[in-house]
Design a protein around this motif. Structure first.
Motif, PDB file in Angstrom:
ATOM      1  N   LEU A  36       1.036  -1.106   0.174  1.00 46.93           N
ATOM      2  CA  LEU A  36      -0.266  -0.637   0.203  1.00 46.93           C
ATOM      3  C   LEU A  36       0.883   0.987  -0.445  1.00 46.93           C
ATOM      4  O   LEU A  36       1.318   1.813   1.053  1.00 46.93           O
ATOM      5  N   THR A  37       1.744   1.923  -1.438  1.00 52.57           N
ATOM      6  CA  THR A  37       1.335   2.801  -0.977  1.00 52.57           C
ATOM      7  C   THR A  37       1.052   4.339  -2.344  1.00 52.57           C
ATOM      8  O   THR A  37       0.235   3.650  -3.450  1.00 52.57           O
ATOM      9  N   PRO A  38       1.643   5.535  -2.056  1.00 55.70           N
ATOM     10  CA  PRO A  38       1.074   6.337  -2.952  1.00 55.70           C
ATOM     11  C   PRO A  38       0.814   5.784  -4.271  1.00 55.70           C
ATOM     12  O   PRO A  38       0.141   6.446  -5.268  1.00 55.70           O
ATOM     13  N   GLN A  39       2.265   5.228  -4.857  1.00 58.43           N
ATOM     14  CA  GLN A  39       2.457   4.948  -6.235  1.00 58.43           C
ATOM     15  C   GLN A  39       1.711   3.473  -6.736  1.00 58.43           C
ATOM     16  O   GLN A  39       2.145   3.128  -7.994  1.00 58.43           O
ATOM     17  N   LEU A  40       0.988   2.778  -6.070  1.00 62.43           N
ATOM     18  CA  LEU A  40       0.275   1.909  -6.131  1.00 62.43           C
ATOM     19  C   LEU A  40      -0.556   1.531  -7.455  1.00 62.43           C
ATOM     20  O   LEU A  40      -1.380   2.873  -7.363  1.00 62.43           O
ATOM     21  N   GLU A  67      -8.211   2.138  -5.674  1.00 64.26           N
ATOM     22  CA  GLU A  67      -8.516   3.074  -4.656  1.00 64.26           C
ATOM     23  C   GLU A  67      -9.455   1.966  -3.742  1.00 64.26           C
ATOM     24  O   GLU A  67      -9.951   2.596  -2.991  1.00 64.26           O
ATOM     25  N   GLN A  68      -9.520   1.032  -3.979  1.00 64.93           N
ATOM     26  CA  GLN A  68     -10.555  -0.269  -3.374  1.00 64.93           C
ATOM     27  C   GLN A  68      -9.942  -1.625  -2.609  1.00 64.93           C
ATOM     28  O   GLN A  68      -9.541  -1.773  -4.061  1.00 64.93           O
ATOM     29  N   HIS A  99      -4.270   5.530   5.142  1.00 65.38           N
ATOM     30  CA  HIS A  99      -4.407   6.722   5.046  1.00 65.38           C
ATOM     31  C   HIS A  99      -3.191   7.303   3.137  1.00 65.38           C
ATOM     32  O   HIS A  99      -3.965   8.162   2.989  1.00 65.38           O
ATOM     33  N   ALA A 100      -1.960   7.464   3.920  1.00 66.31           N
ATOM     34  CA  ALA A 100      -0.774   7.672   2.829  1.00 66.31           C
ATOM     35  C   ALA A 100      -1.377   6.714   1.652  1.00 66.31           C
ATOM     36  O   ALA A 100      -1.235   7.573   0.332  1.00 66.31           O
TER      37      ALA A 100
END
Length: 329
Positions: A36-40, A67-68, A99-100
């Motif tokens: 789970l990273t913002p770049q996923l 994003e789910q 959250h990130a």
């Protein structure tokens, strides 16, 4: 090597009898958190318990869908397993990593139930998100059906098609929502014919092409039973590439070991002289030799070239039990 149908069948049923161990759920959560990273990327399998690499978690999968986080249970769990699973998921949502990531929802699908009930654990479920796979857009349908409109383990197959169809005429059998067709047009295919008896799925395929701003004059949709429509299919050929990606079993319309043979014996009348076939099967009950030997029997002019690799996140303890996507020329 002859296919060992009995062995694969036995392995399959052993897998489906596996007990679920709530003591292993922290491993499940840690594996999800690690990705789970913002770049996923927009759409990906995050956990593939069906690959039997995590004892006690064989009946769990987790997918990231726009994003789910959508988790599937393939066997009814004991109440304590369900309680611990929900507790761990709620704790996951309280951490900084969650959250990130920009996550919007956690949903749980009960695949062992007749109507695959979907429970929303956290957030609000967007049922029809548009996701991006390697620059191509697809609209999903989450919660109403067993499948959500895009088979993630076939991403390498779609990419292979995209890279190998420039200027070609393509026949896409069992087209579903036309993922292969979208990849083919993006790769410069001259024309694609999609055949599937589920007209609703083809309608979604048409919308997927529109999402990618494709010229629909290059795409044909045939809502017919394949086995009753060979004349119509032949009329739009011959084809430079034929894609065969049937269900393992569909009550009243398709039985793998019986009906695949009927399709392969049609290759001679549908394929161009230098044409190729992408033949797929996703049943743990048969191995690659099923396709290779059946092709040899029914279309001996076609030679096996290679098996496409599956995405690494779909690694299976027994590679022959996972998706088989084979190229013949």
């Amino acid at each position: 090597m002859k296919m060992n149908l009995t062995k694969h069948t036995t392995d399959f049923y052993k897998q489906n009898q596996t007990d679920m161990d709530y003591n292993q759920l922290k491993t499940f959560i840690r594996h999800i958190e690690s990705q789970l990273t913002p770049q996923l990327v927009s759409v990906k399998r995050l956990f593939h318990g069906r690959g039997r690499r995590w004892p006690g978690l064989e009946q769990l999968t987790a997918d990231w869908l726009g994003e789910q986080l959508v988790i599937c249970l393939f066997k009814q769990p004991e109440p304590i397993f369900m309680e611990r699973l929900i507790s761990e998921l709620v704790s996951l949502t309280e951490g900084e990593i969650w959250h990130a990531s920009g996550a919007k929802c956690i949903a749980l699908q009960h695949r062992y139930r007749q109507h695959q009930q979907m429970d929303v654990i956290w957030g609000n479920l967007e049922e029809n998100p548009v996701v991006d796979e390697s620059g191509l857009k697809f609209q999903l349908d989450i919660g109403k059906n067993q499948n959500f409109g895009l088979f993630l383990d076939m991403s390498q197959g779609r990419e292979w098609v995209r890279q190998n169809v420039s200027g070609q005429r393509v026949l896409n059998l069992f087209a579903y929502t036309c993922g292969f067709s979208v990849a083919a047009i993006a790769g410069g295919a001259k024309h694609v014919v999609n055949v599937d008896m589920a007209k609703a799925s083809l309608s979604k395929g048409r919308e997927n092409h529109k999402l990618n701003q494709h010229d629909l004059n290059r795409v044909q949709f045939m809502g017919h039973d394949i086995f009753k429509s060979w004349g119509k299919i032949r009329k739009s050929g011959p084809y430079d590439l034929i894609i065969i990606d049937p269900p393992s079993f569909q009550k009243g319309s398709f039985a793998l070991t019986r009906d695949y043979r009927k399709i392969l014996r049609r290759m001679n009348e549908l394929l161009t002289e230098k044409g190729s076939v992408l033949a797929c099967v996703n049943s743990p009950e048969v191995d690659c030799d099923f396709l290779i030997e059946t092709m040899r029997d029914e279309a001996p002019f076609l030679n096996f070239q290679q098996r496409l690799e599956n995405p690494p996140e779909f690694e299976d303890l027994n590679p022959q039990a996972s998706l088989k996507a084979l190229i013949f020329r």
